[in-house]
Motif scaffolding. Sequence first.
Motif, mmCIF file in Angstrom:
data_model
loop_
_atom_site.group_PDB
_atom_site.id
_atom_site.type_symbol
_atom_site.label_atom_id
_atom_site.label_comp_id
_atom_site.label_asym_id
_atom_site.label_seq_id
_atom_site.Cartn_x
_atom_site.Cartn_y
_atom_site.Cartn_z
ATOM 1 N N LYS A 42 56.968 13.355 74.365
ATOM 2 C CA LYS A 42 55.538 13.694 74.351
ATOM 3 C C LYS A 42 55.225 14.979 73.590
ATOM 4 O O LYS A 42 54.360 15.006 72.723
ATOM 5 C CB LYS A 42 55.048 13.805 75.799
ATOM 6 N N ASP A 43 55.947 16.040 73.913
ATOM 7 C CA ASP A 43 55.623 17.325 73.288
ATOM 8 C C ASP A 43 56.341 17.532 71.962
ATOM 9 O O ASP A 43 55.782 18.089 71.029
ATOM 10 C CB ASP A 43 55.961 18.467 74.252
ATOM 11 N N LYS A 44 57.596 17.082 71.916
ATOM 12 C CA LYS A 44 58.370 17.360 70.701
ATOM 13 C C LYS A 44 58.026 16.404 69.569
ATOM 14 O O LYS A 44 57.643 16.819 68.487
ATOM 15 C CB LYS A 44 59.877 17.263 71.011
ATOM 16 N N ILE A 45 58.178 15.110 69.811
ATOM 17 C CA ILE A 45 58.091 14.161 68.700
ATOM 18 C C ILE A 45 56.657 13.675 68.449
ATOM 19 O O ILE A 45 56.199 13.654 67.303
ATOM 20 C CB ILE A 45 59.031 12.962 68.954
ATOM 21 N N LEU A 46 55.948 13.305 69.503
ATOM 22 C CA LEU A 46 54.629 12.707 69.304
ATOM 23 C C LEU A 46 53.627 13.665 68.651
ATOM 24 O O LEU A 46 52.671 13.228 68.019
ATOM 25 C CB LEU A 46 54.062 12.177 70.636
ATOM 26 N N GLN A 47 53.847 14.969 68.812
ATOM 27 C CA GLN A 47 52.906 15.943 68.239
ATOM 28 C C GLN A 47 53.258 16.341 66.807
ATOM 29 O O GLN A 47 52.484 17.022 66.145
ATOM 30 C CB GLN A 47 52.871 17.213 69.102
ATOM 31 N N LYS A 48 54.450 15.944 66.339
ATOM 32 C CA LYS A 48 54.911 16.329 64.994
ATOM 33 C C LYS A 48 53.956 15.838 63.916
ATOM 34 O O LYS A 48 53.656 14.655 63.853
ATOM 35 C CB LYS A 48 56.298 15.716 64.723
ATOM 36 N N GLY A 49 53.508 16.751 63.075
ATOM 37 C CA GLY A 49 52.648 16.354 61.966
ATOM 38 C C GLY A 49 51.362 15.719 62.428
ATOM 39 O O GLY A 49 50.932 14.699 61.893
ATOM 40 N N ASP A 50 50.736 16.317 63.423
ATOM 41 C CA ASP A 50 49.512 15.756 63.984
ATOM 42 C C ASP A 50 48.340 15.923 63.022
ATOM 43 O O ASP A 50 48.134 17.008 62.478
ATOM 44 C CB ASP A 50 49.214 16.456 65.319
ATOM 45 N N PHE A 51 47.586 14.861 62.767
ATOM 46 C CA PHE A 51 46.389 14.999 61.936
ATOM 47 C C PHE A 51 45.130 14.546 62.672
ATOM 48 O O PHE A 51 44.062 14.399 62.072
ATOM 49 C CB PHE A 51 46.544 14.290 60.580
ATOM 50 N N GLY A 52 45.252 14.289 63.960
ATOM 51 C CA GLY A 52 44.080 14.014 64.791
ATOM 52 C C GLY A 52 43.357 12.735 64.426
ATOM 53 O O GLY A 52 43.930 11.799 63.904
ATOM 54 N N LYS A 53 42.040 12.747 64.715
ATOM 55 C CA LYS A 53 41.232 11.540 64.513
ATOM 56 C C LYS A 53 40.612 11.520 63.111
ATOM 57 O O LYS A 53 39.403 11.391 62.959
ATOM 58 C CB LYS A 53 40.140 11.472 65.582
ATOM 59 N N LEU A 54 41.463 11.669 62.127
ATOM 60 C CA LEU A 54 40.998 11.702 60.742
ATOM 61 C C LEU A 54 40.577 10.300 60.294
ATOM 62 O O LEU A 54 41.204 9.310 60.649
ATOM 63 C CB LEU A 54 42.157 12.214 59.870
ATOM 64 N N THR A 55 39.501 10.218 59.498
ATOM 65 C CA THR A 55 39.116 8.918 58.927
ATOM 66 C C THR A 55 39.246 8.961 57.409
ATOM 67 O O THR A 55 39.289 10.046 56.813
ATOM 68 C CB THR A 55 37.664 8.537 59.282
#
Lengths: 185, 223
Positions: free
Chosen positions: A140-153
């Motif tokens: 959850k914290d380590k991998i899933l957040q890597k390179g997060d770009f959010g709700k981009l369209t």
Amino acid sequence: MLDKLHENRPAQLIIGLFIGILFGFFLQKGQVTRYEAIVGQLLLMDFTVMKVMLTAILTGMIGVYSLRAIGIVELKIKPGSWGATGIGGLIFGAGMAILGYCPGTTTGAVGQGSLDALAGGITGMIVGGMVYARIYPKIKDKILQKGDFGKLTLPEWFHATIPEAVVGVIMIGLTVFAALEIAGL
Amino acid sequence: MRVKSYGFRFMTVLLLAGALLLIGGGLRPSWAQDGEAAAIYKSMGPVETEGNLLTRKRWSPYTTGIAIGALSWLAFLLIGKGLGASSSYAKTSGMVEKAVKGEKVYEIEYYQEKTPKINTGWMLVFGIIIGAFLSARLSGDFQLTAIPPLWNEMFGDNVLIRIIVAFIGGMVLIIGARWARGCTSGHGITGTLQLAVSSWMALFAFFIGGVITAYILYAVSAL
């Protein structure tokens, strides 16, 4: 305007069932509930799945963005990241090639009598859900957040207006259809 | 800046996907024997353009796509979200665990987020079984089978092997779907039609992972 309907739980369950019945009907009529449709697509021998999906995307996009323009529909954009979307997507693709159905078409395959989808696919997916519930705290914290770009369209990403983006996607889609038909796929 | 940097990486993935398609397309003619092509055709049949829509065995992919696209308008209007399937399986996992160990199931963090309760999406996935059954019965396409023709062509007719492989595939599939926060419906149709970057990225990743794995399995079957 439709908020009252969305909050009415019994009505939502019935409408959900009704939409599911139509979805299953269409998937089976398109024959994408077949193992051959999915694996044939991944082996690049049959392009039914790509045609169905791209047509659904273009049709859906025009309607949903029109309904949004008149203010009766809200978008539900999923957040993305390289760790979640990229890695998870590759794992999903591998599973799709091994099983030969996707989550929605597995249930569709059960409806058309495919026992491998019922005995192997559905049970495997339920166990897979249990396995993922155990993996989730670890990634959850380590991998899933890597390179997060959010709700981009796409329009935000390309700094385009929504009509420009919609027309752009339609043009790309029609080009792909033309290429597939010319190639005889 | 943030957007630009990830945009660049996304383009890289797009280019890789394109390269993969070209390589795959180049390999295809020598790998795709008549047998497999015939197996695909045997299962799915030809597109039918005559007669009653309800009793046709197979619609054109474009007709099917328009129907599914229009159905997603209805979904956004009536249930406030698009078509999706994979989270319902995670909920079902939770329901099974809840039946075994009761309220202790909520000690598992993921089930606090994906509560093991029947919701609209779960009913939708259940409805797919009924809809597909109706479609297959109306066209005379309903048939109890355990071995898909293309599988038979590649790996033979052992039912147990097919079920075990399908089980493993199903496990991998739902782990991937929950990891990516969506499947071919939730990301592949609903997210992409909203022009979400996450969903387009997911769709490309599904395809890349799927093509690579399918060709590996295909190569194994040819040994």
